[in-house]
Scaffold this motif. Structure first.
Motif, PDB file in Angstrom:
ATOM      1  N   VAL A   1      99.126 115.025 110.235  1.00  0.00           N
ATOM      2  CA  VAL A   1      98.005 115.326 111.116  1.00  0.00           C
ATOM      3  C   VAL A   1      97.624 114.078 111.895  1.00  0.00           C
ATOM      4  O   VAL A   1      98.035 112.965 111.564  1.00  0.00           O
ATOM      5  CB  VAL A   1      96.788 115.840 110.316  1.00  0.00           C
ATOM      6  N   SER A   2      96.815 114.257 112.903  1.00  0.00           N
ATOM      7  CA  SER A   2      96.351 113.129 113.709  1.00  0.00           C
ATOM      8  C   SER A   2      95.466 112.214 112.866  1.00  0.00           C
ATOM      9  O   SER A   2      94.534 112.682 112.207  1.00  0.00           O
ATOM     10  CB  SER A   2      95.557 113.641 114.906  1.00  0.00           C
TER      11      SER A   2
ATOM     12  N   LYS B   1      93.228 110.461 113.951  1.00  0.00           N
ATOM     13  CA  LYS B   1      91.866 110.603 114.480  1.00  0.00           C
ATOM     14  C   LYS B   1      91.126 111.704 113.728  1.00  0.00           C
ATOM     15  O   LYS B   1      89.929 111.599 113.481  1.00  0.00           O
ATOM     16  CB  LYS B   1      91.908 110.937 115.977  1.00  0.00           C
ATOM     17  N   ALA B   2      91.834 112.745 113.370  1.00  0.00           N
ATOM     18  CA  ALA B   2      91.221 113.870 112.660  1.00  0.00           C
ATOM     19  C   ALA B   2      91.007 113.545 111.184  1.00  0.00           C
ATOM     20  O   ALA B   2      89.966 113.858 110.615  1.00  0.00           O
ATOM     21  CB  ALA B   2      92.080 115.123 112.798  1.00  0.00           C
ATOM     22  N   ILE B   3      92.019 112.948 110.569  1.00  0.00           N
ATOM     23  CA  ILE B   3      91.942 112.629 109.135  1.00  0.00           C
ATOM     24  C   ILE B   3      92.489 111.208 108.918  1.00  0.00           C
ATOM     25  O   ILE B   3      93.676 111.017 108.638  1.00  0.00           O
ATOM     26  CB  ILE B   3      92.722 113.649 108.280  1.00  0.00           C
TER      27      ILE B   3
ATOM     28  N   LYS C   1      87.362 124.680 113.440  1.00  0.00           N
ATOM     29  CA  LYS C   1      86.906 123.453 112.787  1.00  0.00           C
ATOM     30  C   LYS C   1      88.039 122.733 112.051  1.00  0.00           C
ATOM     31  O   LYS C   1      88.038 121.509 111.963  1.00  0.00           O
ATOM     32  CB  LYS C   1      85.762 123.753 111.827  1.00  0.00           C
ATOM     33  N   ASN C   2      89.012 123.475 111.550  1.00  0.00           N
ATOM     34  CA  ASN C   2      90.080 122.881 110.743  1.00  0.00           C
ATOM     35  C   ASN C   2      91.270 122.416 111.582  1.00  0.00           C
ATOM     36  O   ASN C   2      91.783 121.314 111.363  1.00  0.00           O
ATOM     37  CB  ASN C   2      90.540 123.879 109.674  1.00  0.00           C
ATOM     38  N   ILE C   3      91.727 123.238 112.519  1.00  0.00           N
ATOM     39  CA  ILE C   3      92.900 122.856 113.316  1.00  0.00           C
ATOM     40  C   ILE C   3      92.646 122.885 114.817  1.00  0.00           C
ATOM     41  O   ILE C   3      93.577 122.807 115.613  1.00  0.00           O
ATOM     42  CB  ILE C   3      94.151 123.689 112.944  1.00  0.00           C
ATOM     43  N   ASN C   4      91.380 122.994 115.173  1.00  0.00           N
ATOM     44  CA  ASN C   4      90.954 122.847 116.566  1.00  0.00           C
ATOM     45  C   ASN C   4      91.566 123.860 117.526  1.00  0.00           C
ATOM     46  O   ASN C   4      91.930 123.528 118.650  1.00  0.00           O
ATOM     47  CB  ASN C   4      91.229 121.405 117.044  1.00  0.00           C
TER      48      ASN C   4
END
Length: 194
Positions: A28-29, A31-33, A97-100
């Motif tokens: 994942v990114s 930035k996200a996690i 919210k989870n995967i945009n």
């Protein structure tokens, strides 16, 4: 943040203890996690360590989560090609919210991932979150879970994992959901959280 060497050591201990199928990381990114910003380093180290040791007769499957094509490309760069998993939800709010992205947008994204996994002969698994309830939308219709599972199968997923992500499922709700899902899915794994 768990230090990278600690993650690698823990995964090695799981494999040494006999776990033959380990989901190593999620591409994942950062930035996200931010806690998964070391995904490439962790996977690369684990792949290098365990693919050299195939001579012991064990088949070890090292898998990773990929939310989109970019995540899949990063996984492939470090040799994470035993198996990948895509993950979505039938709840619009949870999905955003989870995967945009919306539920339908997630299927479109996963179609692109699926195309590449088929070209590279990488097994594909699918996760569905919040199959029995959503923290934002409440109860989830079993028919929605079944429809999403069917779409994941059509994308080429060889296994569908059904997650009671927030732990609100009851035995009755679980049976109802599984009755709906089994009409179109014959291979599924259920995860329940308490």
């Amino acid at each position: 943040f768990i230090p990278t060497p600690t993650k690698i050591n823990f995964i090695n201990k799981l494999i040494n203890a006999g776990c033959n199928n380990v989901e190593v990381t999620s591409f994942v990114s950062p930035k996200a996690i931010p806690a998964l910003e070391d995904h490439s380093e962790v996977m690369s180290e684990i792949v290098t360590t365990w693919k050299k040791q195939k001579d012991d007769g064990r088949e070890i499957i090292l898998s990773s989560l990929v939310p989109n094509v970019k995540g899949l490309e990063k996984a492939c760069e470090v040799g994470a090609m035993d198996e990948v998993a895509i993950f979505g939800s039938v709840s619009e709010t949870f999905s955003k919210k989870n995967i945009n992205c919306s539920v339908q947008e997630s299927i479109t994204r996963f179609h692109n991932v699926s195309k590449i996994t088929q070209e590279k002969n990488i097994p594909l698994r699918g996760y569905i979150s919040c199959v029995l309830g959503c923290p934002y939308e409440g109860n989830i219709k079993p028919s929605s879970v079944a429809k999403y599972a069917e779409q994941l199968l059509e994308l080429g997923c060889h296994e569908i994992s059904l997650g009671d992500t927030i732990g609100v499922g009851t035995p009755k709700a679980t049976v109802e959901m599984l009755r709906e899902v089994k009409v179109c899915v014959c291979v599924c794994v259920c995860f329940f959280f308490f």
